[in-house]
Motif scaffolding. Structure first.
Motif, mmCIF file in Angstrom:
data_model
loop_
_atom_site.group_PDB
_atom_site.id
_atom_site.type_symbol
_atom_site.label_atom_id
_atom_site.label_comp_id
_atom_site.label_asym_id
_atom_site.label_seq_id
_atom_site.Cartn_x
_atom_site.Cartn_y
_atom_site.Cartn_z
ATOM 1 N N GLN A 104 0.843 -1.196 0.000
ATOM 2 C CA GLN A 104 0.000 0.000 0.000
ATOM 3 C C GLN A 104 0.876 1.241 0.000
ATOM 4 O OE1 GLN A 104 -3.100 -0.134 -0.450
ATOM 5 N NE2 GLN A 104 -3.823 1.929 -0.014
ATOM 6 N N VAL A 105 0.377 2.278 -0.636
ATOM 7 C CA VAL A 105 1.067 3.567 -0.693
ATOM 8 C C VAL A 105 0.154 4.617 -0.109
ATOM 9 C CG1 VAL A 105 2.001 5.348 -2.211
ATOM 10 C CG2 VAL A 105 2.433 2.935 -2.719
ATOM 11 N N GLU A 106 0.692 5.436 0.763
ATOM 12 C CA GLU A 106 -0.077 6.548 1.328
ATOM 13 C C GLU A 106 0.424 7.849 0.707
ATOM 14 O OE1 GLU A 106 -0.301 3.101 3.248
ATOM 15 O OE2 GLU A 106 1.520 4.256 3.579
ATOM 16 N N GLU A 164 -4.176 4.059 -8.629
ATOM 17 C CA GLU A 164 -4.678 3.195 -7.554
ATOM 18 C C GLU A 164 -4.577 3.849 -6.188
ATOM 19 O OE1 GLU A 164 -2.708 -0.892 -8.894
ATOM 20 O OE2 GLU A 164 -1.627 0.944 -9.405
ATOM 21 N N TYR A 165 -3.692 4.800 -6.062
ATOM 22 C CA TYR A 165 -3.463 5.428 -4.773
ATOM 23 C C TYR A 165 -3.846 6.907 -4.861
ATOM 24 C CZ TYR A 165 -0.466 1.313 -4.667
ATOM 25 O OH TYR A 165 0.014 0.034 -4.771
ATOM 26 N N TRP A 166 -4.567 7.367 -3.859
ATOM 27 C CA TRP A 166 -5.050 8.748 -3.861
ATOM 28 C C TRP A 166 -4.834 9.383 -2.499
ATOM 29 C CZ3 TRP A 166 -7.052 11.231 -8.119
ATOM 30 C CH2 TRP A 166 -7.327 10.430 -9.238
#
Length: 119
Positions: free
Chosen positions: A1-3, A107-109
């Motif tokens: 996961q990316v924040e 995919e990451y927001w």
């Protein structure tokens, strides 16, 4: 996961410049492309600009070319958007987003940062 966490928004006057930041954390090694999007009041979210994380290749939507500059700092995992603001109509919520290699969508927001332009 990316924040992803945006910062740098605020209230500016037409004619000012503003720099937004997007700090990435987590599995940042998986990021291939990062971008900025914005959503003006009553409008849909739209693409603004993007940059490939490793190569630094940039892209802009036509209305912001020559006025916005996207950049990234690979050491600090941070992306930037420097904007030369012209009109109150550019008031919007700005989001950063990330995409992995091979993915056809972001995919990451982040949660976004508000930019309000006054006359």
């Amino acid at each position: 996961q990316v924040e992803l966490v945006e910062s740098g928004g605020g209230t500016v006057q037409a004619g000012d410049s503003l720099r937004l930041s997007c700090a990435a954390s987590g599995r940042t090694f998986s990021i291939y492309l990062m971008g900025w999007f914005r959503q003006a009041p009553g409008k849909e979210r739209e693409y603004v600009s993007s940059i490939t994380w490793n190569g630094g290749t940039t892209s802009y939507v036509d209305p912001v070319k020559s006025r916005f500059t996207i950049a990234r700092d690979r050491t600090n995992y941070t992306m930037y958007l420097t904007m030369n603001i012209r009109r109150p109509e550019q008031t919007a919520f700005y989001y950063c987003a990330g995409r992995r290699m091979g993915s056809d969508q972001y995919e990451y927001w982040g949660n976004g940062t508000q930019v309000t332009v006054t006359p």
